[in-house]
Design a protein around this motif. Structure first.
Motif, PDB file in Angstrom:
ATOM      1  N   SER A  89      13.186   1.384  12.697  1.00 31.86           N
ATOM      2  CA  SER A  89      12.292   1.755  11.597  1.00 31.86           C
ATOM      3  C   SER A  89      10.843   1.890  12.061  1.00 31.86           C
ATOM      4  O   SER A  89       9.990   2.357  11.318  1.00 31.86           O
ATOM      5  N   GLY A  90      10.561   1.436  13.302  1.00 40.65           N
ATOM      6  CA  GLY A  90       9.210   1.489  13.831  1.00 40.65           C
ATOM      7  C   GLY A  90       8.469   0.168  13.741  1.00 40.65           C
ATOM      8  O   GLY A  90       7.421  -0.004  14.351  1.00 40.65           O
ATOM      9  N   THR A  91       9.013  -0.793  12.997  1.00 39.76           N
ATOM     10  CA  THR A  91       8.399  -2.109  12.870  1.00 39.76           C
ATOM     11  C   THR A  91       8.444  -2.830  14.219  1.00 39.76           C
ATOM     12  O   THR A  91       9.455  -2.781  14.912  1.00 39.76           O
ATOM     13  N   GLN A  92       7.334  -3.483  14.591  1.00 38.81           N
ATOM     14  CA  GLN A  92       7.271  -4.216  15.847  1.00 38.81           C
ATOM     15  C   GLN A  92       6.965  -5.688  15.604  1.00 38.81           C
ATOM     16  O   GLN A  92       6.268  -6.018  14.653  1.00 38.81           O
TER      17      GLN A  92
ATOM     18  N   GLU B 242      14.859 -14.447  14.190  1.00 39.49           N
ATOM     19  CA  GLU B 242      13.727 -15.071  13.508  1.00 39.49           C
ATOM     20  C   GLU B 242      12.675 -14.030  13.135  1.00 39.49           C
ATOM     21  O   GLU B 242      12.053 -14.124  12.086  1.00 39.49           O
ATOM     22  N   GLY B 243      12.473 -13.035  13.985  1.00 36.87           N
ATOM     23  CA  GLY B 243      11.452 -12.026  13.735  1.00 36.87           C
ATOM     24  C   GLY B 243      11.840 -10.982  12.711  1.00 36.87           C
ATOM     25  O   GLY B 243      11.015 -10.547  11.911  1.00 36.87           O
ATOM     26  N   CYS B 244      13.126 -10.569  12.725  1.00 36.63           N
ATOM     27  CA  CYS B 244      13.528  -9.471  11.841  1.00 36.63           C
ATOM     28  C   CYS B 244      14.416  -9.904  10.683  1.00 36.63           C
ATOM     29  O   CYS B 244      14.590  -9.154   9.726  1.00 36.63           O
ATOM     30  N   GLY B 245      15.008 -11.101  10.773  1.00 39.07           N
ATOM     31  CA  GLY B 245      15.868 -11.574   9.693  1.00 39.07           C
ATOM     32  C   GLY B 245      17.288 -11.041   9.753  1.00 39.07           C
ATOM     33  O   GLY B 245      18.106 -11.384   8.911  1.00 39.07           O
ATOM     34  N   LEU B 246      17.608 -10.225  10.747  1.00 37.55           N
ATOM     35  CA  LEU B 246      18.954  -9.665  10.895  1.00 37.55           C
ATOM     36  C   LEU B 246      19.782 -10.621  11.759  1.00 37.55           C
ATOM     37  O   LEU B 246      19.341 -11.019  12.835  1.00 37.55           O
TER      38      LEU B 246
END
Length: 75
Positions: free
Chosen positions: A16-19, A39-43
């Motif tokens: 999605s482009g999120t870093q 932890e960073g993306c929740g996936l």
């Protein structure tokens, strides 16, 4: 004595482009990296596919190589 490895910071970019940045040991496995990414993306780690330079990273130890800055001119 077990080698704990050095901490390294990795920037992750989602499709999605999120870093976001994660910190892992330089002797971690792909599974360890996925857990840090969770932890960073929740996936959930089991649902992630990590791709580096067009190649899908399998669940094994990653060998990190220290990179050097690129030169600005022709060699």
């Amino acid at each position: 004595m077990v080698d704990e490895g050095k901490d390294i910071k990795i920037t992750i970019r989602q499709s999605s482009g999120t870093q976001y940045d994660v910190t892992v040991k330089d002797n971690c496995t792909v599974t360890d990296l996925k857990k840090a990414c969770e932890e960073g993306c929740g996936l959930p780690a089991e649902s992630q596919r990590l791709i580096f330079k067009g190649k899908w990273l399998k669940d094994r130890i990653i060998q990190f190589v220290e990179s050097r800055p690129h030169s600005q001119g022709w060699a």
